[in-house]
Design an enzyme around this catalytic site. Structure first.
Site, short mmCIF file in Angstrom:
data_model
loop_
_atom_site.label_atom_id
_atom_site.label_comp_id
_atom_site.label_asym_id
_atom_site.label_seq_id
_atom_site.Cartn_x
_atom_site.Cartn_y
_atom_site.Cartn_z
CB ALA A 63 -0.88 -0.06 1.14
CB CYS A 64 1.66 4.00 -1.76
SG CYS A 64 0.53 4.22 -3.15
N GLY A 65 0.16 5.94 -0.08
CA GLY A 65 -0.65 6.99 0.40
C GLY A 65 -1.83 7.17 -0.20
#
Lengths: 92, 154
Positions: free
Chosen positions: A7-9
């Protein structure tokens, strides 16, 4: 089959880069994996059966699953250490 | 889609002196608008996203930032705009929003569909990981040279 959350922002841009690197790492080491690429805010609702969480942004919350910071896949610093950490979770 | 075609020489800048991350994003956003890459709304969403999910990255020898946002129909044409800074400015890091990094090169991304740009993004990060190249890019002072070094490296 190991299940990994990557996951990323906000948008999926950086997690895509990290997810590809992890996929290649697992192929090289003959570890079958399913990678779930989502936003940070979606981690909570997707924890079932997850073996490892990798994010490009440090998470302060403990989701009760093994966690590895995936930033090195973007910056190139400490990549080997990160790969070792991922492998030790998946093979352990 | 390759990185070389995304990097327009008209969108590589050296002279601007932004005071902070928001100013840098606005400068590059205005250039994107002039060249018809984005609608003005895109700049706003990038500024907003940078506050919540900063994009500074600590590399071996210097800092870079890759401000971007979800396209949401505000991106008309894919591109990368570059601002090279003699005086680095502070961004917060992607890894940890509480940390700061002094950024020497800002790469603002305008990408229509997130998932189609995997290979392009990987090339961009390959460039970031090439310390010699990044050091060269930080000291060049013309768009031609900047473009040439990147083209030669990929």
């Amino acid at each position: 089959m190991k299940k990994i959350i990557v996951a990323c922002g906000g948008a999926v841009a950086t997690s895509t880069v990290a997810a590809t690197a992890i996929k290649e790492l697992c192929q090289k080491n003959n570890i079958p994996v399913e990678i779930l690429q989502i936003r940070m805010t979606e981690i909570e609702g997707n924890l079932e059966g997850v073996d490892l969480i990798v994010t490009t942004m440090r998470i302060k919350k403990d989701f009760g699953k093994p966690y590895v910071n995936g930033m090195p896949f973007l910056s190139g610093l400490n990549v080997e250490k990160t790969e070792q950490a991922i492998l030790s979770v998946l093979q352990g | 889609m390759d990185l070389n075609s995304l990097l327009n020489k008209k969108l590589i800048f050296f002279e601007a002196k932004p005071k902070n991350d928001v100013e840098a994003i606005k400068i590059l956003g205005d250039k994107f608008i002039e060249e018809k890459y984005i609608k003005p709304e895109y700049t706003k969403t990038v500024v907003e996203r940078e506050k919540n999910f900063p994009t500074g990255i600590v590399l071996e020898s210097l800092g870079v930032a890759i401000p971007h946002a979800s396209p949401e129909n505000n991106v008309l044409k894919d591109g990368i705009a570059v601002l090279s800074l003699k005086e680095p400015i502070i961004f917060h890091t992607m890894e940890d929003a509480d940390n700061e990094v002094a950024v020497s090169i800002v790469f603002m991304l305008a990408l229509k569909e997130n998932n189609e740009h995997l290979s392009m993004l990987q090339k961009l990060f390959k460039i970031f990981q090439n310390n010699e190249l990044i050091k060269k890019l930080a000291i060049v002072s013309s768009a031609e040279e900047f473009h040439k070094y990147i083209t030669e490296a990929i």
